[in-house]
Design a protein around this motif. Structure first.
Motif, mmCIF file in Angstrom:
data_model
loop_
_atom_site.group_PDB
_atom_site.id
_atom_site.type_symbol
_atom_site.label_atom_id
_atom_site.label_comp_id
_atom_site.label_asym_id
_atom_site.label_seq_id
_atom_site.Cartn_x
_atom_site.Cartn_y
_atom_site.Cartn_z
ATOM 1 N N GLY A 20 5.320 4.966 -12.991
ATOM 2 C CA GLY A 20 3.862 4.981 -12.989
ATOM 3 C C GLY A 20 3.301 6.142 -13.783
ATOM 4 N N ILE A 21 3.901 7.320 -13.630
ATOM 5 C CA ILE A 21 3.451 8.481 -14.405
ATOM 6 C C ILE A 21 3.659 8.243 -15.891
ATOM 7 N N ALA A 22 4.810 7.674 -16.250
ATOM 8 C CA ALA A 22 5.078 7.403 -17.664
ATOM 9 C C ALA A 22 4.096 6.385 -18.226
ATOM 10 N N GLU A 23 3.723 5.405 -17.428
ATOM 11 C CA GLU A 23 2.776 4.391 -17.892
ATOM 12 C C GLU A 23 1.380 4.979 -18.056
ATOM 13 N N ILE A 24 0.982 5.849 -17.162
ATOM 14 C CA ILE A 24 -0.332 6.477 -17.272
ATOM 15 C C ILE A 24 -0.367 7.451 -18.447
ATOM 16 N N ALA A 25 0.717 8.195 -18.646
ATOM 17 C CA ALA A 25 0.749 9.219 -19.685
ATOM 18 C C ALA A 25 0.721 8.625 -21.088
ATOM 19 N N ASP A 26 1.445 7.557 -21.297
ATOM 20 C CA ASP A 26 1.527 6.991 -22.644
ATOM 21 C C ASP A 26 1.676 5.480 -22.532
ATOM 22 N N ASP A 27 0.756 4.755 -23.129
ATOM 23 C CA ASP A 27 0.787 3.304 -23.055
ATOM 24 C C ASP A 27 1.981 2.689 -23.777
ATOM 25 N N ASP A 28 2.518 3.368 -24.776
ATOM 26 C CA ASP A 28 3.560 2.789 -25.592
ATOM 27 C C ASP A 28 4.966 3.015 -25.048
ATOM 28 N N VAL A 29 5.096 3.500 -23.827
ATOM 29 C CA VAL A 29 6.430 3.804 -23.288
ATOM 30 C C VAL A 29 7.266 2.540 -23.169
ATOM 31 N N PHE A 30 6.681 1.458 -22.660
ATOM 32 C CA PHE A 30 7.448 0.247 -22.430
ATOM 33 C C PHE A 30 7.370 -0.741 -23.588
ATOM 34 N N VAL A 31 6.563 -0.474 -24.568
ATOM 35 C CA VAL A 31 6.388 -1.424 -25.653
ATOM 36 C C VAL A 31 7.160 -1.018 -26.896
ATOM 37 N N ALA A 32 7.386 0.249 -27.080
ATOM 38 C CA ALA A 32 8.072 0.717 -28.276
ATOM 39 C C ALA A 32 9.537 0.284 -28.238
ATOM 40 N N ALA A 33 9.985 -0.292 -29.327
ATOM 41 C CA ALA A 33 11.372 -0.744 -29.414
ATOM 42 C C ALA A 33 12.108 0.116 -30.425
ATOM 43 N N SER A 34 13.203 0.669 -30.016
ATOM 44 C CA SER A 34 13.992 1.484 -30.931
ATOM 45 C C SER A 34 15.346 0.826 -31.151
ATOM 46 N N THR A 35 15.948 1.126 -32.267
ATOM 47 C CA THR A 35 17.209 0.495 -32.637
ATOM 48 C C THR A 35 18.330 0.893 -31.693
ATOM 49 N N TRP A 36 18.379 2.165 -31.299
ATOM 50 C CA TRP A 36 19.469 2.592 -30.424
ATOM 51 C C TRP A 36 19.401 1.903 -29.068
ATOM 52 N N ALA A 37 18.196 1.598 -28.600
ATOM 53 C CA ALA A 37 18.062 0.919 -27.311
ATOM 54 C C ALA A 37 18.559 -0.524 -27.410
ATOM 55 N N ARG A 38 18.276 -1.171 -28.528
ATOM 56 C CA ARG A 38 18.776 -2.535 -28.712
ATOM 57 C C ARG A 38 20.290 -2.567 -28.806
ATOM 58 N N VAL A 39 20.859 -1.625 -29.560
ATOM 59 C CA VAL A 39 22.316 -1.568 -29.700
ATOM 60 C C VAL A 39 22.958 -1.309 -28.339
ATOM 61 N N LEU A 40 22.393 -0.400 -27.573
ATOM 62 C CA LEU A 40 22.921 -0.105 -26.244
ATOM 63 C C LEU A 40 22.799 -1.320 -25.329
ATOM 64 N N GLY A 41 21.676 -2.026 -25.395
ATOM 65 C CA GLY A 41 21.484 -3.223 -24.584
ATOM 66 C C GLY A 41 22.468 -4.322 -24.929
ATOM 67 N N VAL A 42 22.719 -4.516 -26.223
ATOM 68 C CA VAL A 42 23.690 -5.521 -26.647
ATOM 69 C C VAL A 42 25.093 -5.122 -26.191
ATOM 70 N N GLY A 43 25.405 -3.831 -26.274
ATOM 71 C CA GLY A 43 26.722 -3.360 -25.829
ATOM 72 C C GLY A 43 26.929 -3.558 -24.335
ATOM 73 N N ILE A 44 25.915 -3.225 -23.551
ATOM 74 C CA ILE A 44 26.031 -3.404 -22.101
ATOM 75 C C ILE A 44 26.118 -4.884 -21.739
ATOM 76 N N ALA A 45 25.310 -5.714 -22.385
ATOM 77 C CA ALA A 45 25.374 -7.154 -22.118
ATOM 78 C C ALA A 45 26.730 -7.723 -22.535
ATOM 79 N N GLY A 46 27.301 -7.202 -23.610
ATOM 80 C CA GLY A 46 28.635 -7.634 -24.018
ATOM 81 C C GLY A 46 29.691 -7.253 -22.990
#
Length: 95
Positions: A20-46
């Motif tokens: 909640g604090i992160a959402e109030i502080a910056d609107d783009d916390v959950f919307v910003a997509a970074s490459t390292w997060a996608r790579v990590l997500g694909v690795g964990i799903a694999g």
């Protein structure tokens, strides 16, 4: 068992407060997509697919469901384009 449940509820509450604090502080916390997060997500799903493939003889239905969900997650992480921008609460343009 009661102490474990209390600790888990406490951890869940603390994480919700931080979210909640992160959402109030910056609107783009959950919307910003970074490459390292996608790579990590694909690795964990694999890894989830691999572990469920190994448990397929013991839990066949659950393993197949989890393999399908993880495959969908990999597909969703790999097909997001850079030009797709999400604008929350976008007002319609008046004509």
């Amino acid at each position: 068992m009661t102490v474990f449940a209390a600790i888990m509820l406490m951890i869940g509450g603390i994480l919700d407060i931080m979210r909640g604090i992160a959402e109030i502080a910056d609107d783009d916390v959950f919307v910003a997509a970074s490459t390292w997060a996608r790579v990590l997500g694909v690795g964990i799903a694999g890894l989830v697919i691999l572990s469920n493939f190994l448990s397929l003889p013991y839990y066949p239905v659950w393993s197949i469901v989890m393999i399908a969900i993880s495959g969908f997650i990999i597909w969703a992480l790999c097909t997001m384009r850079r030009d797709d921008t999400f604008v929350p609460f976008e007002s319609p343009t008046s004509r």
